[in-house]
Design an enzyme around this catalytic site. Structure first.
Site, PDB file in Angstrom:
ATOM      1  N   ALA A 290      -6.012 -12.319   3.448  1.00  0.00           N
ATOM      2  CA  ALA A 290      -5.016 -11.551   4.219  1.00  0.00           C
ATOM      3  C   ALA A 290      -5.396 -11.385   5.696  1.00  0.00           C
ATOM      4  O   ALA A 290      -4.554 -11.513   6.575  1.00  0.00           O
ATOM      5  CB  ALA A 290      -4.800 -10.190   3.566  1.00  0.00           C
TER       6      ALA A 290
ATOM      7  N   LYS B 122      -0.014  -9.712   6.811  1.00  0.00           N
ATOM      8  CA  LYS B 122      -1.147  -9.276   7.645  1.00  0.00           C
ATOM      9  C   LYS B 122      -1.323 -10.308   8.760  1.00  0.00           C
ATOM     10  O   LYS B 122      -0.541 -10.345   9.677  1.00  0.00           O
ATOM     11  CB  LYS B 122      -2.419  -9.126   6.800  1.00  0.00           C
ATOM     12  CG  LYS B 122      -2.223  -8.554   5.396  1.00  0.00           C
ATOM     13  CD  LYS B 122      -1.757  -7.143   5.358  1.00  0.00           C
ATOM     14  CE  LYS B 122      -1.445  -6.562   3.984  1.00  0.00           C
ATOM     15  NZ  LYS B 122      -2.171  -6.983   2.819  1.00  0.00           N
TER      16      LYS B 122
ATOM     17  N   TYR C  44      17.151 -25.919  -0.591  1.00  0.00           N
ATOM     18  CA  TYR C  44      16.409 -25.516  -1.786  1.00  0.00           C
ATOM     19  C   TYR C  44      15.129 -26.346  -1.930  1.00  0.00           C
ATOM     20  O   TYR C  44      14.067 -25.825  -2.239  1.00  0.00           O
ATOM     21  CB  TYR C  44      17.294 -25.710  -3.020  1.00  0.00           C
ATOM     22  CG  TYR C  44      16.792 -25.006  -4.257  1.00  0.00           C
ATOM     23  CD1 TYR C  44      17.300 -23.761  -4.616  1.00  0.00           C
ATOM     24  CD2 TYR C  44      15.832 -25.596  -5.070  1.00  0.00           C
ATOM     25  CE1 TYR C  44      16.847 -23.114  -5.755  1.00  0.00           C
ATOM     26  CE2 TYR C  44      15.376 -24.947  -6.216  1.00  0.00           C
ATOM     27  CZ  TYR C  44      15.884 -23.707  -6.561  1.00  0.00           C
ATOM     28  OH  TYR C  44      15.438 -23.069  -7.687  1.00  0.00           O
TER      29      TYR C  44
ATOM     30  N   ASP D 269      -9.541 -14.021  -0.681  1.00  0.00           N
ATOM     31  CA  ASP D 269      -8.356 -13.207  -0.481  1.00  0.00           C
ATOM     32  C   ASP D 269      -8.257 -13.118   1.039  1.00  0.00           C
ATOM     33  O   ASP D 269      -8.990 -12.381   1.697  1.00  0.00           O
ATOM     34  CB  ASP D 269      -8.539 -11.838  -1.133  1.00  0.00           C
ATOM     35  CG  ASP D 269      -7.338 -10.936  -0.896  1.00  0.00           C
ATOM     36  OD1 ASP D 269      -6.529 -11.240  -0.003  1.00  0.00           O
ATOM     37  OD2 ASP D 269      -7.216  -9.916  -1.600  1.00  0.00           O
TER      38      ASP D 269
ATOM     39  N   HIS E  43      -0.802   5.813  -6.605  1.00  0.00           N
ATOM     40  CA  HIS E  43      -0.707   6.415  -5.267  1.00  0.00           C
ATOM     41  C   HIS E  43       0.630   6.134  -4.585  1.00  0.00           C
ATOM     42  O   HIS E  43       1.040   6.871  -3.708  1.00  0.00           O
ATOM     43  CB  HIS E  43      -1.866   5.941  -4.380  1.00  0.00           C
ATOM     44  CG  HIS E  43      -1.806   4.495  -4.004  1.00  0.00           C
ATOM     45  ND1 HIS E  43      -2.030   3.485  -4.923  1.00  0.00           N
ATOM     46  CD2 HIS E  43      -1.528   3.886  -2.838  1.00  0.00           C
ATOM     47  CE1 HIS E  43      -1.899   2.326  -4.324  1.00  0.00           C
ATOM     48  NE2 HIS E  43      -1.603   2.534  -3.061  1.00  0.00           N
TER      49      HIS E  43
ATOM     50  N   PHE F 118      -9.111  -5.851  -3.443  1.00  0.00           N
ATOM     51  CA  PHE F 118      -8.011  -5.007  -2.980  1.00  0.00           C
ATOM     52  C   PHE F 118      -7.302  -4.399  -4.198  1.00  0.00           C
ATOM     53  O   PHE F 118      -7.406  -4.927  -5.303  1.00  0.00           O
ATOM     54  CB  PHE F 118      -7.047  -5.870  -2.161  1.00  0.00           C
ATOM     55  CG  PHE F 118      -5.879  -5.105  -1.614  1.00  0.00           C
ATOM     56  CD1 PHE F 118      -6.056  -4.099  -0.680  1.00  0.00           C
ATOM     57  CD2 PHE F 118      -4.591  -5.391  -2.041  1.00  0.00           C
ATOM     58  CE1 PHE F 118      -4.968  -3.397  -0.187  1.00  0.00           C
ATOM     59  CE2 PHE F 118      -3.492  -4.690  -1.543  1.00  0.00           C
ATOM     60  CZ  PHE F 118      -3.690  -3.693  -0.622  1.00  0.00           C
ATOM     61  N   ASP F 119      -6.555  -3.295  -4.004  1.00  0.00           N
ATOM     62  CA  ASP F 119      -6.008  -2.577  -5.172  1.00  0.00           C
ATOM     63  C   ASP F 119      -5.006  -3.394  -6.000  1.00  0.00           C
ATOM     64  O   ASP F 119      -5.019  -3.313  -7.226  1.00  0.00           O
ATOM     65  CB  ASP F 119      -5.451  -1.192  -4.797  1.00  0.00           C
ATOM     66  CG  ASP F 119      -4.415  -1.221  -3.716  1.00  0.00           C
ATOM     67  OD1 ASP F 119      -4.179  -2.297  -3.136  1.00  0.00           O
ATOM     68  OD2 ASP F 119      -3.804  -0.177  -3.433  1.00  0.00           O
TER      69      ASP F 119
HETATM   70  C1  LIG Z   1      -2.115  -6.527   1.354  1.00  0.00           C
HETATM   71  C2  LIG Z   1      -3.171  -7.171   0.616  1.00  0.00           C
HETATM   72  C3  LIG Z   1      -2.917  -7.824  -0.600  1.00  0.00           C
HETATM   73  C4  LIG Z   1      -1.574  -7.804  -1.282  1.00  0.00           C
HETATM   74  O1  LIG Z   1      -0.600  -8.363  -0.490  1.00  0.00           O
HETATM   75  P1  LIG Z   1       0.925  -7.897  -0.494  1.00  0.00           P
HETATM   76  O2  LIG Z   1       1.551  -8.815   0.489  1.00  0.00           O
HETATM   77  O3  LIG Z   1       0.952  -6.465  -0.086  1.00  0.00           O
HETATM   78  O4  LIG Z   1       1.447  -8.079  -1.876  1.00  0.00           O
HETATM   79  C5  LIG Z   1      -3.979  -8.455  -1.209  1.00  0.00           C
HETATM   80  N1  LIG Z   1      -5.215  -8.433  -0.678  1.00  0.00           N
HETATM   81  C6  LIG Z   1      -5.487  -7.829   0.487  1.00  0.00           C
HETATM   82  C7  LIG Z   1      -6.876  -7.868   1.050  1.00  0.00           C
HETATM   83  C8  LIG Z   1      -4.482  -7.173   1.173  1.00  0.00           C
HETATM   84  O5  LIG Z   1      -4.767  -6.538   2.316  1.00  0.00           O
END
Ligand SMILES: *Cc1c(COP(=O)(O)O)cnc(C)c1O
Length: 458
Positions: free
Chosen positions: A218, A259, A73, A216, A450, A125-126
């Site tokens: 990813a 990603k 933990y 961000d 979506h 991102f969305d």
């Molecule tokens: C996928 C993604 C997110 C969100 O991540 P999740 O792991 O799907 O919650 C945020 N920003 C970008 C650019 C992404 O491609």
């Protein structure tokens, strides 16, 4: 001839069989799914390009790390493997694991955002945008004009327009801007990269106006690959050197490890400031779990530590990005309208150009995605009016700049022969494009519609 660039730098150890279905079967399957690509069973999909998120194949070394995961933990060795890897690669000292990228956004925004704030970025991102609007804050997007021209081959379509950013900083009260979020690569502009020069100049602006700069992150490794292969002065640097330099200009990042972490689940926040880290800890404990696992199993943190090191190797990135470019080239040869140039993780078909007879509020890219599934069992995803949701103020469908069918390629999963199938089946749709009809919504939720909306033909 460099024979070593002609093939993947890995071989396949485990395979998973794919189901080949009939046209009748697929017509029924997509009808039963309410014409939602998210509603399909994956076993009914032949080549799944819905997303590159969490769909990659792990390496033998990652599977070995899974077996060595420490599930304690607190103080788990797997946590320290992950933390040390992130410290080493990104140069950011404080690390909070989260169960995925949006969870990192939730924890970070819980500490930083308040009602009425404005969060600037290249383009969010969305899930990022949804987390901002959920807190009654707003976005501000600063992509350059080049990004708005789908045909332009401009190499850094994720860049921000620095003049516009500066006038925004000048005219907006500083206490309304909690942070700037730079998405690398910019998913919402087609997986397009941000140049090092743009990052450096944005950092200068943020310093001048005293604004925090977050990434961000990813697809940070794919972004570094594009800097190495497209930006002058970086050709001879390693990916890891470029990554380190990129993050040296940031105050922190949120990461979806699904990603460029090369794992199937996970995320993290990394920050430079100790005070901010301490604030984030409380929200991590509240929403995710204790600060040394934050929603991840020890084994998953261990696999992520290995994955981050693998994804920042040039050989891997070269295979990865070249496969996306291969699909882009094949589609282009058939005359399929695309967003140029090829992005890092996906090929984007320009549905409004391919199906000009379908207006945007009849979801042309969704229609194209449904038809592609029916044609060949290939699953993509709509990035257009359906994804854009309704304006929370007016209740009207937002009109995005493009109607796109995104074909996102999972990492280390498919071969270029699969890509040949995708391009050839799009070509069949091109031949019968005039017969493709528009769609209407029959069910829609309020937020992020979506994922669960249901549709029918008009
Ligand atoms: C996928 C993604 C997110 C969100 O991540 P999740 O792991 O799907 O919650 C945020 N920003 C970008 C650019 C992404 O491609």
């Amino acid at each position: 001839m460099n024979y070593f660039d002609m093939a993947e730098s890995y071989k396949i150890k485990v395979i998973e069989n794919l189901k080949k279905t009939t046209l009748e079967y697929r017509k029924k399957a997509i009808e039963e799914a309410g014409y939602s690509l998210f509603g399909l069973k994956s076993e009914d999909v032949f080549i799944d390009l819905l997303t590159d998120s969490g769909t990659g194949s792990m390496s033998n070394n990652q599977w070995a790390a899974i077996m060595k995961g420490d599930e304690s933990y607190a103080g788990a060795s797997s946590f320290f493997e992950l933390k040390n890897t992130i410290n080493e690669l990104l140069g950011l000292p404080y690390v909070i694991p989260t169960h995925q990228g949006r969870a990192a956004e939730n924890v970070l925004f819980s500490a930083l955002l308040k009602e009425g704030d404005i969060v600037p970025g290249n383009k969010h991102f969305d899930t990022t945008l949804a987390h901002i609007e959920f807190r009654h804050s707003k976005e501000a997007s600063f992509l350059t004009d080049e990004a708005k021209d789908p045909e332009s081959d401009y190499p850094f379509k994720g860049n921000v327009d620095l003049n516009k950013v500066e006038s925004f900083f000048k005219t907006t009260s500083k206490d309304k801007i909690p942070l700037f979020i730079l998405t690398i690569t910019c998913n919402s502009s087609g997986g397009q990269p941000v140049s090092m020069e743009n990052i450096i100049n944005l950092r200068k602006l943020c310093d001048k106006y005293d604004i925090m700069l977050f990434f961000d992150a990813a697809r940070f490794a794919e972004n570094a690959y594009f800097i190495k292969t497209r930006e002058k002065g970086y050709e001879n640097k390693t990916i890891k050197e470029i990554v380190k330099q990129m993050f040296s200009y940031s105050d922190g990042c949120t990461m979806s490890s699904k990603k460029d972490g090369l794992v199937n689940i996970g995320g993290f926040i990394a920050v430079r400031d100790k005070n901010l880290y301490e604030k984030l800890q409380q929200f991590c404990i509240l929403f995710e779990g204790f600060i040394m696992y934050g929603g991840m199993a020890g084994r998953d943190m261990a696999a992520l530590a290995v994955g981050l090191n693998e994804s920042t190797e040039f050989e891997y990135l070269n295979d990865r990005v070249s496969q996306v470019a291969y699909l882009h080239k094949k589609c282009k040869e058939y005359g399929i309208p695309l967003i140029n140039p090829a992005g890092g993780h996906a090929v984007f078909v320009n549905a409004s150009k391919m199906l000009p007879h379908i207006p945007h509020d009849q979801f042309p890219a969704q229609a194209l995605g449904v038809e592609l599934y029916i044609e060949s069992g290939v699953r993509g995803v709509e990035i257009g009016t359906l994804l854009a949701d309704r304006d929370p103020q007016t209740g009207k469908n937002r009109k995005p700049d493009f109607e796109l069918l995104r074909l996102a390629i999972p990492r280390r999963v498919y071969t270029n022969r699969h890509m040949d199938v995708v391009a050839a089946s799009l070509n069949e749709l091109l031949k019968r494009k005039d017969k493709i009809r528009g769609m209407k919504l029959v069910y829609e939720p309020k937020l992020l519609r979506h994922f669960t909306a249901k549709l029918d033909w008009i």
